[in-house]
Motif scaffolding. Structure first.
Motif, PDB file in Angstrom:
ATOM      1  N   ASN A  61      88.078 -38.745  98.808  1.00 25.74           N
ATOM      2  CA  ASN A  61      86.910 -39.237  98.083  1.00 25.74           C
ATOM      3  C   ASN A  61      86.373 -38.033  97.311  1.00 25.74           C
ATOM      4  O   ASN A  61      85.895 -37.083  97.911  1.00 25.74           O
ATOM      5  CB  ASN A  61      85.897 -39.717  99.127  1.00 25.74           C
ATOM      6  N   HIS A  62      86.488 -38.048  95.980  1.00 25.26           N
ATOM      7  CA  HIS A  62      86.159 -36.814  95.272  1.00 25.26           C
ATOM      8  C   HIS A  62      84.682 -36.460  95.344  1.00 25.26           C
ATOM      9  O   HIS A  62      84.327 -35.305  95.246  1.00 25.26           O
ATOM     10  CB  HIS A  62      86.724 -36.785  93.849  1.00 25.26           C
ATOM     11  N   LYS A 149      77.276 -44.126  88.458  1.00 30.59           N
ATOM     12  CA  LYS A 149      77.345 -44.887  89.704  1.00 30.59           C
ATOM     13  C   LYS A 149      78.738 -45.484  89.847  1.00 30.59           C
ATOM     14  O   LYS A 149      79.307 -45.959  88.865  1.00 30.59           O
ATOM     15  CB  LYS A 149      76.318 -46.018  89.656  1.00 30.59           C
ATOM     16  N   ILE A 150      79.260 -45.451  91.075  1.00 27.88           N
ATOM     17  CA  ILE A 150      80.483 -46.203  91.353  1.00 27.88           C
ATOM     18  C   ILE A 150      80.047 -47.618  91.696  1.00 27.88           C
ATOM     19  O   ILE A 150      79.280 -47.827  92.633  1.00 27.88           O
ATOM     20  CB  ILE A 150      81.264 -45.614  92.549  1.00 27.88           C
ATOM     21  N   LEU A 151      80.510 -48.586  90.917  1.00 25.19           N
ATOM     22  CA  LEU A 151      80.112 -49.972  91.148  1.00 25.19           C
ATOM     23  C   LEU A 151      81.108 -50.695  92.042  1.00 25.19           C
ATOM     24  O   LEU A 151      80.769 -51.651  92.726  1.00 25.19           O
ATOM     25  CB  LEU A 151      79.975 -50.706  89.808  1.00 25.19           C
ATOM     26  N   LYS A 152      82.367 -50.239  92.019  1.00 23.23           N
ATOM     27  CA  LYS A 152      83.411 -50.835  92.868  1.00 23.23           C
ATOM     28  C   LYS A 152      84.564 -49.854  92.922  1.00 23.23           C
ATOM     29  O   LYS A 152      84.875 -49.202  91.919  1.00 23.23           O
ATOM     30  CB  LYS A 152      83.882 -52.170  92.288  1.00 23.23           C
ATOM     31  N   LYS A 153      85.216 -49.742  94.081  1.00 20.05           N
ATOM     32  CA  LYS A 153      86.387 -48.863  94.180  1.00 20.05           C
ATOM     33  C   LYS A 153      87.263 -49.340  95.323  1.00 20.05           C
ATOM     34  O   LYS A 153      87.155 -48.859  96.432  1.00 20.05           O
ATOM     35  CB  LYS A 153      85.950 -47.404  94.406  1.00 20.05           C
ATOM     36  N   THR A 154      88.075 -50.328  95.047  1.00 21.58           N
ATOM     37  CA  THR A 154      88.948 -50.841  96.102  1.00 21.58           C
ATOM     38  C   THR A 154      90.404 -50.515  95.831  1.00 21.58           C
ATOM     39  O   THR A 154      91.215 -50.514  96.738  1.00 21.58           O
ATOM     40  CB  THR A 154      88.817 -52.370  96.240  1.00 21.58           C
ATOM     41  N   GLY A 155      90.765 -50.237  94.569  1.00 21.03           N
ATOM     42  CA  GLY A 155      92.165 -50.020  94.238  1.00 21.03           C
ATOM     43  C   GLY A 155      92.908 -51.346  94.179  1.00 21.03           C
ATOM     44  O   GLY A 155      92.329 -52.416  94.356  1.00 21.03           O
ATOM     45  N   LEU A 156      94.204 -51.238  93.917  1.00 22.97           N
ATOM     46  CA  LEU A 156      95.040 -52.438  93.821  1.00 22.97           C
ATOM     47  C   LEU A 156      95.069 -53.169  95.153  1.00 22.97           C
ATOM     48  O   LEU A 156      95.204 -52.561  96.199  1.00 22.97           O
ATOM     49  CB  LEU A 156      96.474 -52.022  93.450  1.00 22.97           C
TER      50      LEU A 156
END
Lengths: 160, 156
Positions: A61-62, A149-156
């Motif tokens: 997580n950067h 802001k990160i609104l979503k981060k789930t990846g494929l």
């Protein structure tokens, strides 16, 4: 393009959330999928070779590593020169992703995108200056879009 | 919704693990033991640190990273200019699509940037059409025309 079969797809679904954190992870995957561990290893080796798996290991997580500023630097450069410029910018240590993308005129004149990460916005802006120097007179317009802001981060996610 | 996370203090061991393992995890029978040996620690210690870093979200994942295009799918970056008064509502509409893999708010007239990831090429157009119909806002697709470099490895 690489054609994947139903077993490869099942292997992707079984690993997209992560590898089992056990001593013999490929045996564990084999048990889940009804395959010998050797076949799991051989299939993963082929997926790595063909690039379906880009790489395997830790995905940090950067933000947690202190890279709290991420800047999408965007540039309008001559289409005739963009490949050489894109390759050069892509080689810069601060750049994690570099692409040619379409313009959307009149709102969006930029065709070269280079993502940079820093510990604060000043560091990102300094990196953008380094890119500007590398691009030199080829730059016709530029901007830096900071993420706020990160609104979503789930990846494929393939649906198993 | 995922908020950004505050930086955490990492031990030297965790830094070494992260820096050594952002790729190249082996396909051997006992890969954790093999990697642990190169780091000078026990297999149990490595597994313990990985579990802890996943639990505290220092790591978002441990395993393979896939390139969906190599198996016939598509990744497409897209942007929207969302009126501030509607931002939260539009964000909920966009994020509801499983095809939306990542979504970032950015400081610009184009203030919402998301990545669509689909298993088939046609899935992208369908997802864009659906977002435009639901939000009544135009979606600007930015498909990559050329990839010059991608390597998301950051020093811990």
């Amino acid at each position: 393009m690489e054609v994947i079969d139903s077993i490869d797809r099942a292997l992707i679904v079984a690993t997209q959330g992560g590898l089992p954190l056990v001593s013999r992870p490929y045996d564990a995957l084999g048990e889940t999928l009804g395959l010998p561990a050797s076949e799991v290893q051989a299939r993963m080796a082929r997926l790595l070779e063909t690039g379906v798996i880009r790489r395997m290991g830790a995905v940090p997580n950067h933000y947690a590593l202190g890279y709290v500023a991420n800047g999408m630097t965007v540039w309008d450069v001559d289409d005739a020169q963009i490949d050489a410029l894109g390759e050069a910018v892509g080689q810069m240590a601060c750049v994690t992703h570099c692409y040619k993308r379409p313009r959307h005129m009149p709102d969006w004149p930029y065709n070269l995108f280079a993502m940079v990460h820093g510990h604060d916005r000043a560091e990102v802006l300094a990196q953008a200056e380094q890119i500007a120097e590398r691009l030199g007179a080829a730059v016709r317009a530029r901007d830096v879009l900071f993420s706020s802001k990160i609104l979503k981060k789930t990846g494929l996610r393939l649906v198993g | 919704m995922t908020e950004r996370q505050a930086p955490v203090a990492l031990s030297d061991l965790d830094r070494n693990i992260i820096n050594a393992l952002q790729g190249g995890f082996p396909l051997t029978d006992t890969p954790y033991a093999d990697v642990a040996a190169t780091l000078g620690i026990s297999e149990a210690a490595l597994l313990d640190r990985l579990k802890e870093m996943l639990a505290t979200r220092v790591l978002t994942r441990f395993g393979p990273m896939f390139q969906v295009e190599r198996m016939g799918g598509r990744f497409v970056l897209a942007a929207m200019a969302v009126p501030e008064s509607r931002f939260e509502a539009v964000n909920a509409q966009v994020n509801a699509l499983p095809e939306v893999a990542h979504n970032y708010r950015r400081d610009h007239a184009f203030n919402m940037w998301f990545v669509l990831a689909t298993e088939t090429p046609g899935g992208i157009d369908a997802a864009i059409a659906r977002i435009e119909a639901e939000t009544e806002l135009p979606v600007y697709p930015f498909p990559k025309l050329k990839e010059y470099f991608v390597e998301m490895k950051l020093k811990a």
